[in-house]
Design a protein around this motif. Structure first.
Motif, mmCIF file in Angstrom:
data_model
loop_
_atom_site.group_PDB
_atom_site.id
_atom_site.type_symbol
_atom_site.label_atom_id
_atom_site.label_comp_id
_atom_site.label_asym_id
_atom_site.label_seq_id
_atom_site.Cartn_x
_atom_site.Cartn_y
_atom_site.Cartn_z
ATOM 1 N N TYR A 147 -13.719 4.530 -0.512
ATOM 2 C CA TYR A 147 -13.174 4.056 0.751
ATOM 3 C C TYR A 147 -13.828 2.721 1.101
ATOM 4 O O TYR A 147 -14.857 2.335 0.515
ATOM 5 N N LEU A 148 -13.245 2.030 2.053
ATOM 6 C CA LEU A 148 -13.793 0.774 2.549
ATOM 7 C C LEU A 148 -14.367 0.979 3.942
ATOM 8 O O LEU A 148 -13.893 1.826 4.703
ATOM 9 N N SER A 149 -15.377 0.204 4.278
ATOM 10 C CA SER A 149 -15.917 0.232 5.636
ATOM 11 C C SER A 149 -14.943 -0.483 6.573
ATOM 12 O O SER A 149 -14.044 -1.205 6.126
ATOM 13 N N PRO A 150 -15.108 -0.308 7.903
ATOM 14 C CA PRO A 150 -14.209 -1.012 8.833
ATOM 15 C C PRO A 150 -14.173 -2.525 8.620
ATOM 16 O O PRO A 150 -13.098 -3.135 8.646
ATOM 17 N N GLY A 151 -15.340 -3.134 8.412
ATOM 18 C CA GLY A 151 -15.367 -4.572 8.169
ATOM 19 C C GLY A 151 -14.638 -4.942 6.887
ATOM 20 O O GLY A 151 -13.937 -5.969 6.823
ATOM 21 N N GLU A 152 -14.787 -4.119 5.856
ATOM 22 C CA GLU A 152 -14.096 -4.377 4.591
ATOM 23 C C GLU A 152 -12.593 -4.206 4.729
ATOM 24 O O GLU A 152 -11.814 -4.924 4.091
ATOM 25 N N ILE A 153 -12.171 -3.255 5.565
ATOM 26 C CA ILE A 153 -10.735 -3.044 5.784
ATOM 27 C C ILE A 153 -10.119 -4.291 6.412
ATOM 28 O O ILE A 153 -9.059 -4.769 5.974
ATOM 29 N N ILE A 154 -10.772 -4.827 7.451
ATOM 30 C CA ILE A 154 -10.249 -6.010 8.123
ATOM 31 C C ILE A 154 -10.240 -7.201 7.174
ATOM 32 O O ILE A 154 -9.276 -7.990 7.142
ATOM 33 N N ALA A 155 -11.295 -7.350 6.371
ATOM 34 C CA ALA A 155 -11.344 -8.450 5.404
ATOM 35 C C ALA A 155 -10.232 -8.304 4.367
ATOM 36 O O ALA A 155 -9.600 -9.294 3.971
ATOM 37 N N ALA A 156 -9.974 -7.075 3.934
ATOM 38 C CA ALA A 156 -8.926 -6.842 2.942
ATOM 39 C C ALA A 156 -7.551 -7.141 3.526
ATOM 40 O O ALA A 156 -6.691 -7.728 2.862
ATOM 41 N N ASN B 25 -5.155 1.347 3.783
ATOM 42 C CA ASN B 25 -5.862 0.310 3.032
ATOM 43 C C ASN B 25 -7.357 0.590 2.898
ATOM 44 O O ASN B 25 -8.047 -0.098 2.148
ATOM 45 N N SER B 26 -7.855 1.603 3.621
ATOM 46 C CA SER B 26 -9.275 1.943 3.487
ATOM 47 C C SER B 26 -9.540 2.767 2.238
ATOM 48 O O SER B 26 -10.687 2.901 1.809
ATOM 49 N N ALA B 27 -8.480 3.353 1.666
ATOM 50 C CA ALA B 27 -8.640 4.227 0.493
ATOM 51 C C ALA B 27 -8.383 3.440 -0.796
ATOM 52 O O ALA B 27 -7.646 2.450 -0.795
ATOM 53 N N LYS B 28 -8.978 3.913 -1.878
ATOM 54 C CA LYS B 28 -8.808 3.253 -3.165
ATOM 55 C C LYS B 28 -7.967 4.080 -4.140
ATOM 56 O O LYS B 28 -7.725 3.648 -5.260
ATOM 57 N N ASP B 29 -7.515 5.255 -3.715
ATOM 58 C CA ASP B 29 -6.663 6.081 -4.565
ATOM 59 C C ASP B 29 -5.349 6.344 -3.838
ATOM 60 O O ASP B 29 -5.269 6.244 -2.611
ATOM 61 N N THR B 30 -4.320 6.683 -4.594
ATOM 62 C CA THR B 30 -2.987 6.839 -4.015
ATOM 63 C C THR B 30 -2.945 7.963 -2.990
ATOM 64 O O THR B 30 -2.336 7.821 -1.918
ATOM 65 N N ALA B 31 -3.590 9.086 -3.290
ATOM 66 C CA ALA B 31 -3.569 10.214 -2.354
ATOM 67 C C ALA B 31 -4.202 9.821 -1.025
ATOM 68 O O ALA B 31 -3.678 10.149 0.053
ATOM 69 N N LEU C 252 -2.292 9.682 2.647
ATOM 70 C CA LEU C 252 -2.782 10.468 3.775
ATOM 71 C C LEU C 252 -3.164 9.568 4.945
ATOM 72 O O LEU C 252 -2.904 9.886 6.108
ATOM 73 N N GLY C 253 -3.785 8.432 4.634
ATOM 74 C CA GLY C 253 -4.158 7.495 5.690
ATOM 75 C C GLY C 253 -2.948 6.999 6.457
ATOM 76 O O GLY C 253 -2.993 6.860 7.685
ATOM 77 N N ALA C 254 -1.856 6.743 5.757
ATOM 78 C CA ALA C 254 -0.634 6.293 6.416
ATOM 79 C C ALA C 254 0.049 7.430 7.158
ATOM 80 O O ALA C 254 0.726 7.196 8.163
ATOM 81 N N TYR C 255 -0.136 8.648 6.689
ATOM 82 C CA TYR C 255 0.650 9.777 7.193
ATOM 83 C C TYR C 255 0.292 10.180 8.618
ATOM 84 O O TYR C 255 1.166 10.283 9.487
#
Length: 276
Positions: free
Chosen positions: A5-14, A177-183, A187-190
């Motif tokens: 997973y990504l941290s909050p700061g990494e999510i925003i940067a991504a 976008n915080s996850a690195k795998d499809t599942a 789930l994050g979007a769901y």
């Protein structure tokens, strides 16, 4: 071991980095990927309508819709298609000096146009190829009723429900976008989208299907007669009625998405040396 997973700061940067790509896409790519996203969201809306048109209890109806519709955003994310509501956070990229206001407005206009084309194409296929014929036209009646109710929403209600909707949709985009795998991405979007559907918030691109399909179905004499016999008020299903929903909902979606993005950028993505 690498984190999954990504941290909050990494999510925003991504997201900001992805926004740079979005702002530089050719117009043809934005339109095509926008049409794909609009079609995906429209199919999710059509599937939800099909699953619940025979349910009278509101709690059960909303819950079933909330379980089905969110897969649409997951498919948008895994296909890399362009969805206007997710792109409402593009001001984050501008704050990181990744593009210009003109590029952002260009993206929003082209993607919204592509979303519109995709959603209305699905609506037309559903209406004119007989998908609404279920249960002797009961699905058509339900589709018309949903669109008519949306067109009759007062401006400020539509605007406020649009803010709440895209606050959640954009949370879904970021969580995915915080996850690195499809599942994890699915789930994050769901879950955030599940919440917005359950609560009945307003999504501009989904409404392009709901209202577009309702207007097209109301133009079919057999469907219109069934809807009138069921007591559905068709008076709001006009271009003016559609605009009365889509304009405030779109503005609300913009505010909800941009507001969330800016808040998280300020708290997690702002350069350490920047003034408070």
């Amino acid at each position: 071991m690498d984190r999954l997973y990504l941290s909050p700061g990494e999510i925003i940067a991504a997201y900001s980095a992805a926004g740079r790509v979005k702002l530089r896409r050719p117009a043809s790519s934005l339109l095509l990927l926008g049409a794909l996203a609009g079609a995906i969201i429209a199919v999710a809306a059509a599937a939800s309508n099909t699953a619940v048109y025979g349910i009278a209890d509101t709690w059960t109806l909303r819950t079933v819709c909330a379980l089905l519709f969110p897969f649409g955003l997951g498919l948008v994310i895994v296909t890399g298609s362009e969805l206007f509501t997710g792109n409402c956070m593009l001001p984050v990229t501008l704050l990181d000096h990744g593009g210009t206001v003109g590029q952002m407005l260009r993206n929003w206009v082209l993607v919204y146009l592509g979303n519109t084309l995709g959603a209305l194409a699905v609506a037309a296929l559903c209406v004119f190829c007989g998908q609404l014929d279920y249960s002797a036209g009961a699905l058509a009646v339900y589709t018309i009723r949903v669109g008519a109710v949306k067109c009759a929403l007062p401006f400020w209600k539509a605007f406020g429900l649009g803010i709440l909707c895209n606050f959640l949709v954009c949370l879904g985009v970021l969580a995915a976008n915080s996850a690195k795998d499809t599942a994890g991405r699915l789930l994050g979007a769901y879950l955030p989208v599940c919440f917005f559907v359950l609560c009945g918030f307003e999504h501009s691109i989904a409404n392009l299907y709901y209202i577009g399909a309702a207007m097209m179905a109301a133009a079919v004499p057999d469907y219109a007669a069934l809807a009138a016999a069921a007591g559905v008020d068709l008076s709001s299903l006009t271009p003016a009625g559609a605009a009365a929903n889509l304009i405030p909902v779109t503005l609300g979606n913009l505010l909800g998405g941009a507001g969330l993005g800016l808040l998280l950028w300020y708290c997690h993505g702002k350069p350490a040396g920047a003034s408070k």
